[in-house]
Design a protein around this motif. Structure first.
Motif, PDB file in Angstrom:
ATOM      1  N   VAL A   1       0.839  -1.203   0.000  1.00  0.00           N
ATOM      2  CA  VAL A   1       0.000   0.000   0.000  1.00  0.00           C
ATOM      3  C   VAL A   1       0.873   1.252   0.000  1.00  0.00           C
ATOM      4  O   VAL A   1       0.615   2.208  -0.740  1.00  0.00           O
ATOM      5  N   LYS A   2       1.921   1.254   0.800  1.00  0.00           N
ATOM      6  CA  LYS A   2       2.802   2.424   0.850  1.00  0.00           C
ATOM      7  C   LYS A   2       3.510   2.639  -0.486  1.00  0.00           C
ATOM      8  O   LYS A   2       3.799   3.783  -0.862  1.00  0.00           O
ATOM      9  N   SER A   3       3.789   1.562  -1.194  1.00  0.00           N
ATOM     10  CA  SER A   3       4.393   1.695  -2.525  1.00  0.00           C
ATOM     11  C   SER A   3       3.430   2.403  -3.472  1.00  0.00           C
ATOM     12  O   SER A   3       3.842   3.208  -4.311  1.00  0.00           O
ATOM     13  N   ILE A   4       2.139   2.113  -3.327  1.00  0.00           N
ATOM     14  CA  ILE A   4       1.121   2.790  -4.138  1.00  0.00           C
ATOM     15  C   ILE A   4       1.029   4.267  -3.749  1.00  0.00           C
ATOM     16  O   ILE A   4       0.897   5.146  -4.606  1.00  0.00           O
ATOM     17  N   LEU A   5       1.119   4.542  -2.450  1.00  0.00           N
ATOM     18  CA  LEU A   5       1.028   5.927  -1.982  1.00  0.00           C
ATOM     19  C   LEU A   5       2.193   6.780  -2.480  1.00  0.00           C
ATOM     20  O   LEU A   5       2.073   8.001  -2.602  1.00  0.00           O
ATOM     21  N   LEU A   6       3.312   6.142  -2.763  1.00  0.00           N
ATOM     22  CA  LEU A   6       4.487   6.873  -3.248  1.00  0.00           C
ATOM     23  C   LEU A   6       4.345   7.318  -4.702  1.00  0.00           C
ATOM     24  O   LEU A   6       5.062   8.223  -5.145  1.00  0.00           O
ATOM     25  N   CYS A   7       3.426   6.704  -5.426  1.00  0.00           N
ATOM     26  CA  CYS A   7       3.303   6.974  -6.862  1.00  0.00           C
ATOM     27  C   CYS A   7       2.524   8.262  -7.140  1.00  0.00           C
ATOM     28  O   CYS A   7       1.463   8.498  -6.559  1.00  0.00           O
ATOM     29  N   ASN A   8       3.069   9.069  -8.026  1.00  0.00           N
ATOM     30  CA  ASN A   8       2.385  10.279  -8.507  1.00  0.00           C
ATOM     31  C   ASN A   8       1.954  11.210  -7.381  1.00  0.00           C
ATOM     32  O   ASN A   8       0.862  11.794  -7.419  1.00  0.00           O
ATOM     33  N   ALA A   9       2.807  11.344  -6.381  1.00  0.00           N
ATOM     34  CA  ALA A   9       2.481  12.229  -5.261  1.00  0.00           C
ATOM     35  C   ALA A   9       3.765  12.786  -4.662  1.00  0.00           C
ATOM     36  O   ALA A   9       4.762  12.068  -4.553  1.00  0.00           O
ATOM     37  N   PRO A  10       3.750  14.056  -4.247  1.00  0.00           N
ATOM     38  CA  PRO A  10       4.901  14.599  -3.522  1.00  0.00           C
ATOM     39  C   PRO A  10       5.089  13.822  -2.222  1.00  0.00           C
ATOM     40  O   PRO A  10       4.131  13.263  -1.673  1.00  0.00           O
ATOM     41  N   TRP A  11       6.308  13.799  -1.716  1.00  0.00           N
ATOM     42  CA  TRP A  11       6.632  13.046  -0.511  1.00  0.00           C
ATOM     43  C   TRP A  11       5.751  13.462   0.664  1.00  0.00           C
ATOM     44  O   TRP A  11       5.285  12.629   1.434  1.00  0.00           O
ATOM     45  N   ARG A  12       5.471  14.743   0.785  1.00  0.00           N
ATOM     46  CA  ARG A  12       4.652  15.214   1.909  1.00  0.00           C
ATOM     47  C   ARG A  12       3.236  14.642   1.830  1.00  0.00           C
ATOM     48  O   ARG A  12       2.661  14.243   2.842  1.00  0.00           O
ATOM     49  N   ARG A  13       2.672  14.591   0.631  1.00  0.00           N
ATOM     50  CA  ARG A  13       1.323  14.039   0.513  1.00  0.00           C
ATOM     51  C   ARG A  13       1.326  12.543   0.803  1.00  0.00           C
ATOM     52  O   ARG A  13       0.373  12.007   1.379  1.00  0.00           O
ATOM     53  N   THR A  14       2.387  11.851   0.411  1.00  0.00           N
ATOM     54  CA  THR A  14       2.492  10.425   0.729  1.00  0.00           C
ATOM     55  C   THR A  14       2.416  10.211   2.234  1.00  0.00           C
ATOM     56  O   THR A  14       1.698   9.328   2.720  1.00  0.00           O
ATOM     57  N   LEU A  15       3.144  11.025   2.986  1.00  0.00           N
ATOM     58  CA  LEU A  15       3.113  10.925   4.444  1.00  0.00           C
ATOM     59  C   LEU A  15       1.721  11.223   4.987  1.00  0.00           C
ATOM     60  O   LEU A  15       1.241  10.554   5.908  1.00  0.00           O
ATOM     61  N   ASP A  16       1.066  12.228   4.420  1.00  0.00           N
ATOM     62  CA  ASP A  16      -0.277  12.600   4.880  1.00  0.00           C
ATOM     63  C   ASP A  16      -1.279  11.473   4.629  1.00  0.00           C
ATOM     64  O   ASP A  16      -2.142  11.189   5.474  1.00  0.00           O
ATOM     65  N   MET A  17      -1.182  10.824   3.471  1.00  0.00           N
ATOM     66  CA  MET A  17      -2.103   9.725   3.164  1.00  0.00           C
ATOM     67  C   MET A  17      -1.862   8.537   4.093  1.00  0.00           C
ATOM     68  O   MET A  17      -2.815   7.895   4.558  1.00  0.00           O
TER      69      MET A  17
END
Length: 258
Positions: free
Chosen positions: A41-57
């Protein structure tokens, strides 16, 4: 979590023979999540998103898990806030949700609650495929050779939402280091550290790191972690409020506030 097993110990020793600098710096293991599902899931969150948004999600998913457990939501001080007694608050968080917990949700709820966008559908389809037995995560850990790992890569890559970056990142988490998860941060690093003046491509990445085969990912992360620490200080001492700053592009734009 660190990968700790007989196989991992063997891999570290072999990597140190190929890259003595890693041995001198006591580097050779990759942090991973407590479960493969969380890494996926975290690998998916890393895609097409700034690092800060990945952390927020990721944080939003942990907040959601807290609610799914039936806990009453509590307000706590936002760790990103610099002011004392700040009114800026976030909800208490739980653990990262597992596939069973997410499988009971509908796409719209997950999308809105965690601001996941298109990722909500991909994550729910993954959770469902695990719960109905289509994807057997226990087989991932049993894969010991390159051929088995490549079969896992091909299987994942056929699933919607699992592109080359996500698939390579998942394999790296389970101990297969031959495919570097390449994204804009990888290309920035290669251009800046290795002096590539033209547009960086996958070919450049392979040219630089294939000499460390079968541990290309470890060699890349040795460089990247050293790069981050040279600019941000010791990462283990970094306050949680500054996690979002750990990208090369952030450092190039501005400096961390004191």
């Amino acid at each position: 979590m660190l990968r700790i097993s007989d196989r991992d110990e063997r891999d570290v020793k072999q990597f140190h023979q190929i890259q003595p600098e890693a041995k001198n710096k006591c580097f050779g293991r990759i942090f991973r999540s407590p479960s493969i599902f969380e890494d996926m899931v975290k690998s998916i969150l890393l895609c097409n998103a700034p690092w800060r948004r990945t952390l927020d999600m990721a944080q939003a998913l942990c907040e959601l898990q807290f609610e799914l457990k039936g806990h009453k939501r509590k307000r706590v001080t936002n760790p990103r806030s610099k002011a004392k007694n700040s009114a800026d608050e976030v909800q208490s968080i739980g653990n990262f949700p597992n596939s069973m917990e997410l499988n009971i949700l509908d796409e719209e709820t997950l999308k809105k609650r965690c601001n996941l966008g298109y990722r909500a559908k991909i994550i729910l389809e993954l959770a469902t495929s695990i719960e109905n037995g289509e994807v057997k995560l226990q087989n991932f850990e049993k894969a010991l050779d390159a051929e088995s790992m490549e079969k896992i890569y091909d299987m994942l890559n056929k699933k919607k939402g699992f592109g080359p970056f996500a698939c390579a990142n998942i394999l790296m988490c389970i101990g297969y280091y031959q495919r570097i998860p390449t994204d804009s941060e990888t290309f920035r690093h290669v251009k800046e550290i290795h002096g590539r003046r033209k547009k960086v491509t996958e070919k450049d990445v392979k040219e630089i790191y294939d000499k460390y085969a079968p541990f290309q990912c470890l060699a890349y992360w040795l460089e990247l972690s050293e790069y981050y620490q040279s600019r941000f200080g010791k990462l283990s001492e970094l306050p949680r409020s500054e996690y979002h700053t750990i990208t090369g592009s952030y450092k190039l734009r501005t400096s961390i506030p004191k």
